[in-house]
Motif scaffolding. Structure first.
Motif, PDB file in Angstrom:
ATOM      1  N   VAL A   1       2.675  -8.123 -12.933  1.00 20.87           N
ATOM      2  CA  VAL A   1       2.010  -7.215 -12.080  1.00 20.87           C
ATOM      3  C   VAL A   1       0.872  -6.518 -12.556  1.00 20.87           C
ATOM      4  O   VAL A   1       0.896  -6.104 -13.526  1.00 20.87           O
ATOM      5  N   VAL A   2      -0.123  -6.647 -11.708  1.00 18.43           N
ATOM      6  CA  VAL A   2      -1.420  -5.982 -12.078  1.00 18.43           C
ATOM      7  C   VAL A   2      -1.760  -4.864 -11.313  1.00 18.43           C
ATOM      8  O   VAL A   2      -1.535  -4.995  -9.954  1.00 18.43           O
ATOM      9  N   ASN A   3      -2.202  -3.905 -11.637  1.00 17.06           N
ATOM     10  CA  ASN A   3      -2.436  -2.774 -11.040  1.00 17.06           C
ATOM     11  C   ASN A   3      -3.977  -2.458 -11.024  1.00 17.06           C
ATOM     12  O   ASN A   3      -4.650  -2.334 -12.002  1.00 17.06           O
ATOM     13  N   ALA A   4      -4.698  -3.028  -9.872  1.00 13.10           N
ATOM     14  CA  ALA A   4      -6.031  -3.029  -9.502  1.00 13.10           C
ATOM     15  C   ALA A   4      -6.356  -1.762  -8.860  1.00 13.10           C
ATOM     16  O   ALA A   4      -7.479  -1.607  -8.608  1.00 13.10           O
ATOM     17  N   GLY A   5      -5.485  -0.624  -8.814  1.00 11.64           N
ATOM     18  CA  GLY A   5      -5.957   0.352  -7.992  1.00 11.64           C
ATOM     19  C   GLY A   5      -6.376   1.440  -9.178  1.00 11.64           C
ATOM     20  O   GLY A   5      -6.787   1.243 -10.376  1.00 11.64           O
ATOM     21  N   THR A   6      -6.480   2.702  -8.593  1.00 11.86           N
ATOM     22  CA  THR A   6      -7.196   3.724  -9.379  1.00 11.86           C
ATOM     23  C   THR A   6      -5.734   4.694  -9.983  1.00 11.86           C
ATOM     24  O   THR A   6      -6.349   5.706 -10.646  1.00 11.86           O
ATOM     25  N   GLN A   7      -4.736   4.744  -9.521  1.00  9.62           N
ATOM     26  CA  GLN A   7      -3.660   5.447  -9.926  1.00  9.62           C
ATOM     27  C   GLN A   7      -2.586   4.917 -10.549  1.00  9.62           C
ATOM     28  O   GLN A   7      -2.459   3.415 -10.503  1.00  9.62           O
ATOM     29  N   SER A   8      -1.830   5.530 -11.352  1.00  9.06           N
ATOM     30  CA  SER A   8      -0.735   4.743 -12.162  1.00  9.06           C
ATOM     31  C   SER A   8       0.544   4.449 -10.937  1.00  9.06           C
ATOM     32  O   SER A   8       0.720   5.405 -10.169  1.00  9.06           O
ATOM     33  N   ALA A   9       1.090   3.426 -11.298  1.00  7.56           N
ATOM     34  CA  ALA A   9       2.122   3.031 -10.570  1.00  7.56           C
ATOM     35  C   ALA A   9       3.408   3.476 -11.406  1.00  7.56           C
ATOM     36  O   ALA A   9       3.258   2.911 -12.651  1.00  7.56           O
ATOM     37  N   THR A  10       4.370   3.772 -10.822  1.00  4.33           N
ATOM     38  CA  THR A  10       5.702   4.192 -11.312  1.00  4.33           C
ATOM     39  C   THR A  10       6.851   3.383 -10.746  1.00  4.33           C
ATOM     40  O   THR A  10       6.789   3.330  -9.804  1.00  4.33           O
ATOM     41  N   ASP A  11       7.864   3.485 -11.645  1.00  5.36           N
ATOM     42  CA  ASP A  11       9.202   3.016 -11.134  1.00  5.36           C
ATOM     43  C   ASP A  11       8.953   1.728 -10.464  1.00  5.36           C
ATOM     44  O   ASP A  11       9.478   1.394  -9.258  1.00  5.36           O
ATOM     45  N   LEU A  12       8.386   0.542 -10.987  1.00  2.61           N
ATOM     46  CA  LEU A  12       8.066  -0.879 -10.510  1.00  2.61           C
ATOM     47  C   LEU A  12       9.421  -1.455 -10.599  1.00  2.61           C
ATOM     48  O   LEU A  12      10.022  -1.467 -11.433  1.00  2.61           O
ATOM     49  N   SER A  13       9.935  -2.267  -9.209  1.00  3.06           N
ATOM     50  CA  SER A  13      11.000  -3.029  -9.392  1.00  3.06           C
ATOM     51  C   SER A  13      10.753  -4.377  -8.686  1.00  3.06           C
ATOM     52  O   SER A  13      10.206  -4.062  -7.633  1.00  3.06           O
TER      53      SER A  13
ATOM     54  N   LEU B   1       8.171  -6.547  -4.474  1.00  2.92           N
ATOM     55  CA  LEU B   1       7.789  -5.477  -5.258  1.00  2.92           C
ATOM     56  C   LEU B   1       7.933  -4.201  -4.897  1.00  2.92           C
ATOM     57  O   LEU B   1       7.154  -3.938  -3.817  1.00  2.92           O
ATOM     58  N   ASN B   2       8.555  -3.253  -5.416  1.00  9.16           N
ATOM     59  CA  ASN B   2       8.621  -1.761  -4.855  1.00  9.16           C
ATOM     60  C   ASN B   2       7.997  -1.008  -6.090  1.00  9.16           C
ATOM     61  O   ASN B   2       8.489  -1.240  -7.279  1.00  9.16           O
ATOM     62  N   TYR B   3       7.502   0.134  -5.535  1.00 12.45           N
ATOM     63  CA  TYR B   3       6.667   0.921  -6.640  1.00 12.45           C
ATOM     64  C   TYR B   3       6.469   2.276  -5.940  1.00 12.45           C
ATOM     65  O   TYR B   3       6.357   2.411  -4.806  1.00 12.45           O
ATOM     66  N   LYS B   4       6.205   3.214  -6.665  1.00  9.44           N
ATOM     67  CA  LYS B   4       5.636   4.586  -6.430  1.00  9.44           C
ATOM     68  C   LYS B   4       4.282   4.880  -7.102  1.00  9.44           C
ATOM     69  O   LYS B   4       3.855   4.467  -8.075  1.00  9.44           O
ATOM     70  N   PHE B   5       3.370   5.583  -6.040  1.00  7.93           N
ATOM     71  CA  PHE B   5       2.120   6.093  -6.503  1.00  7.93           C
ATOM     72  C   PHE B   5       2.258   7.424  -6.303  1.00  7.93           C
ATOM     73  O   PHE B   5       3.404   8.051  -5.835  1.00  7.93           O
ATOM     74  N   ALA B   6       1.419   8.438  -6.354  1.00  4.50           N
ATOM     75  CA  ALA B   6       1.345   9.549  -6.294  1.00  4.50           C
ATOM     76  C   ALA B   6       1.686  10.051  -4.627  1.00  4.50           C
ATOM     77  O   ALA B   6       2.079  10.973  -4.643  1.00  4.50           O
ATOM     78  N   ASP B   7       1.158   9.413  -3.885  1.00  2.00           N
ATOM     79  CA  ASP B   7       1.336   9.771  -2.344  1.00  2.00           C
ATOM     80  C   ASP B   7       2.617   9.067  -1.915  1.00  2.00           C
ATOM     81  O   ASP B   7       2.705   9.035  -0.528  1.00  2.00           O
ATOM     82  N   GLY B   8       3.452   8.420  -2.500  1.00  2.00           N
ATOM     83  CA  GLY B   8       4.780   7.984  -2.138  1.00  2.00           C
ATOM     84  C   GLY B   8       5.134   6.409  -2.375  1.00  2.00           C
ATOM     85  O   GLY B   8       4.515   5.735  -3.420  1.00  2.00           O
ATOM     86  N   GLU B   9       6.249   5.890  -1.859  1.00  2.00           N
ATOM     87  CA  GLU B   9       6.793   4.647  -2.145  1.00  2.00           C
ATOM     88  C   GLU B   9       6.049   3.643  -1.539  1.00  2.00           C
ATOM     89  O   GLU B   9       5.672   3.827  -0.178  1.00  2.00           O
ATOM     90  N   ARG B  10       5.888   2.577  -2.061  1.00  2.00           N
ATOM     91  CA  ARG B  10       5.240   1.082  -1.420  1.00  2.00           C
ATOM     92  C   ARG B  10       5.996  -0.112  -1.604  1.00  2.00           C
ATOM     93  O   ARG B  10       6.655   0.058  -2.717  1.00  2.00           O
ATOM     94  N   SER B  11       5.839  -1.113  -1.045  1.00  2.00           N
ATOM     95  CA  SER B  11       6.735  -2.271  -1.134  1.00  2.00           C
ATOM     96  C   SER B  11       5.419  -3.096  -0.789  1.00  2.00           C
ATOM     97  O   SER B  11       4.826  -3.224   0.158  1.00  2.00           O
ATOM     98  N   THR B  12       5.760  -4.456  -1.576  1.00  2.00           N
ATOM     99  CA  THR B  12       4.725  -5.425  -1.147  1.00  2.00           C
ATOM    100  C   THR B  12       5.494  -7.047  -1.707  1.00  2.00           C
ATOM    101  O   THR B  12       6.353  -6.778  -2.162  1.00  2.00           O
ATOM    102  N   MET B  13       4.775  -7.984  -1.225  1.00  2.00           N
ATOM    103  CA  MET B  13       5.236  -9.218  -1.445  1.00  2.00           C
ATOM    104  C   MET B  13       4.343  -9.983  -2.549  1.00  2.00           C
ATOM    105  O   MET B  13       3.229  -9.952  -2.532  1.00  2.00           O
ATOM    106  N   SER B  14       4.895 -10.846  -3.228  1.00  2.00           N
ATOM    107  CA  SER B  14       4.105 -11.858  -3.973  1.00  2.00           C
ATOM    108  C   SER B  14       3.403 -12.854  -3.415  1.00  2.00           C
ATOM    109  O   SER B  14       3.593 -12.882  -2.007  1.00  2.00           O
ATOM    110  N   SER B  15       2.413 -13.270  -4.045  1.00  2.00           N
ATOM    111  CA  SER B  15       1.481 -14.385  -3.247  1.00  2.00           C
ATOM    112  C   SER B  15       2.702 -15.760  -3.298  1.00  2.00           C
ATOM    113  O   SER B  15       3.728 -15.726  -3.926  1.00  2.00           O
TER     114      SER B  15
END
Length: 105
Positions: free
Chosen positions: A3-15, A66-80
């Motif tokens: 899991v790579v955080n390519a953004g500018t905010q911390s990601a928390t509670d990743l599952s 992959l589910n995770y949280k940023f400061a502005d809310g929860e997000r979900s994505t899929m792997s390559s």
């Protein structure tokens, strides 16, 4: 799994969760599910899994979720996705990759 955080905010509670069909694969180490409490910007977290295929097949894997949280809310994505993969028996692998050095001497 990486899991790579390519953004500018911390990601928390990743599952993450992935599906390895038990009728086709045996998990020998690791888990297809896991969590990371925090991934800072520009960093990466890794979890390893080892699976053994129970027979020679052509397998098309599902994508991990992959589910995770940023400061502005929860997000979900899929792997390559790496597409269809031919899984060989040990004998098939040996037949394809052996150099047969002794046979040529």
């Amino acid at each position: 799994y990486s899991v790579v955080n390519a953004g500018t905010q911390s990601a928390t509670d990743l599952s993450f969760t992935d599906d390895w069909p038990t009728e086709t694969f045996t998990i020998t180490s690791g888990s297809p599910e896991g969590t990371f409490p925090l991934v800072e910007p520009g960093t990466q977290e890794t979890a390893n899994i080892t699976v053994v295929c129970n027979s020679a097949i052509e397998f098309t894997p599902d994508r991990a979720e992959l589910n995770y949280k940023f400061a502005d809310g929860e997000r979900s994505t899929m792997s390559s996705h790496f597409g269809p993969t031919k899984v060989l028996t040990s004998d098939e692998h040996h037949s394809i990759t052996a150099t047969y050095t002794l046979e040529w001497l």
